[in-house]
Scaffold this active site. Structure first.
Site, mmCIF file in Angstrom:
data_model
loop_
_atom_site.group_PDB
_atom_site.id
_atom_site.type_symbol
_atom_site.label_atom_id
_atom_site.label_comp_id
_atom_site.label_asym_id
_atom_site.label_seq_id
_atom_site.Cartn_x
_atom_site.Cartn_y
_atom_site.Cartn_z
ATOM 1 C CB THR A 154 -0.943 0.006 1.222
ATOM 2 O OG1 THR A 154 -1.702 -1.208 1.247
ATOM 3 C CG2 THR A 154 -1.896 1.190 1.160
ATOM 4 C CG ASP B 68 6.307 -5.094 9.345
ATOM 5 O OD1 ASP B 68 5.528 -4.133 9.454
ATOM 6 O OD2 ASP B 68 7.261 -5.097 8.554
ATOM 7 C CG ASP C 67 7.844 -7.203 4.086
ATOM 8 O OD1 ASP C 67 8.205 -8.317 3.631
ATOM 9 O OD2 ASP C 67 6.652 -6.940 4.358
#
Length: 247
Positions: free
Chosen positions: A10, A123, A103
Site C-alpha cells: 500500500t 510487522d 520486508d
C-alpha cells in the site's frame, strides 16, 4: 547519500541516509509509482537531486523495474535489491528462502544486529507478519490479515456495515456500529497476537525481545506496552543488507 526504498503493498517508505543511523523519511503511495522520471521529480523536492546508491526492499515485484531504471539514470549504477539468499549473517531455516518477503528479511537482519541472536518481530502492514529469530536462525513465521484488510472485508462483505477509520478506542464494548468495529478489530489483533507470542515463547524461549514495527503498529501502542516499538527497524535492515553486500 544513499536512498532506500521500502516498498509495501500500500505504501512505500523512502529514506535518505549517509550512515544508516539517521534517516530523512518520506512516505508515498505505492500506487503512485509509475516511472523513474516521475519518481525522481517528486523526490527531489524533499531529498535533493544527488544519490550515490539505491537500495530497495520490495514486496511488489511488478514495479521493481522502476527502481532499476531510477538507479541507473540518477545514480549511475544498478539498484541493490534486498533478498535472503544474499545475506550470509543469518541461517534461513525455511523450505524456500527466496519466498521470504523482503520486508521480513530486512526486519530480521536489523533485529539480529540491534537486539541479539533471538527475537520475535511483528510487522503491522497491509498484512501482519510475525517472524521468529532463534540463535541467529530465521525459523519462519505467521501471516494474518492486517487492520485495513479486516475493515475492507467487513465493508465489502456486508450490506450495512460502514468502512471505518481505524483509530485507538478505549473500552471493550462499543455503543455504536463504528465503535463495535474498531473495538472488535483492535482487540482481536492485540489479544490474538499476544496469545501467539506467548505460545512461541513457551515452545522456544522465555526471555526474548518482542519488537513491533510497521506504520500501523502506532494504532495499538496504548494497548500493548510490554514490547519494543521500533518504527525504523526495516530501514536499518535495508541499510545493514547494503553494508553486507558491498563489504
Amino acid at each position: 547519500m544513499k536512498i532506500l526504498f521500502d516498498v509495501g503493498n500500500t505504501h512505500t517508505t523512502v529514506a535518505l541516509t549517509e550512515n544508516g543511523k539517521f534517516f530523512k523519511i518520506k512516505r508515498i503511495s505505492t500506487y503512485s509509482i509509475q516511472t523513474e522520471d516521475e519518481l525522481y521529480a517528486y523526490l527531489k523536492v524533499f531529498f535533493g537531486e544527488t544519490y550515490d546508491e539505491v537500495i530497495v526492499s520490495s514486496v511488489v515485484p511488478n514495479i521493481n523495474h522502476v527502481f532499476e531504471f531510477f538507479s541507473k539514470k540518477y545514480a549511475g549504477k544498478s539498484a541493490i535489491f534486498l533478498n535472503a539468499q544474499s545475506y550470509k549473517g543469518i541461517t534461513w531455516n525455511v523450505k524456500i528462502p527466496s519466498e521470504i518477503g523482503a520486508d521480513r528479511v530486512a526486519n530480521i537482519i536489523a533485529a539480529e544486529r540491534d537486539y541479539g541472536k533471538d527475537a520475535i518481530v511483528v510487522d503491522f502492514g497491509t498484512a501482519i507478519t510475525i517472524d521468529i529469530l532463534k540463535e541467529k536462525s530465521y525459523e519462519g513465521g505467521i501471516i494474518i490479515p492486517g487492520f485495513s484488510m479486516m475493515i475492507n472485508a467487513l465493508f465489502k462483505g456486508t450490506a450495512k456495515l460502514p468502512k471505518v477509520e481505524l483509530k485507538p478506542f478505549n473500552g471493550f464494548i462499543g455503543k455504536d456500529t463504528e465503535s463495535n468495529i474498531r473495538i472488535g478489530i483492535i482487540n482481536t489483533v492485540v489479544e490474538g497476537i499476544g496469545s501467539v507470542i506467548n505460545k512461541i515463547k513457551n515452545e522456544n524461549f522465555r526471555d526474548v525481545p518482542v519488537i513491533f514495527t510497521g506504520g500501523q503498529s502506532k494504532i495499538i501502542m496504548d494497548y500493548k506496552r510490554d514490547v519494543i516499538y521500533d518504527l525504523e527497524l526495516g530501514l536499518r535492515g535495508i541499510y545493514y543488507f547494503y553494508e553486507s553486500v558491498v563489504s
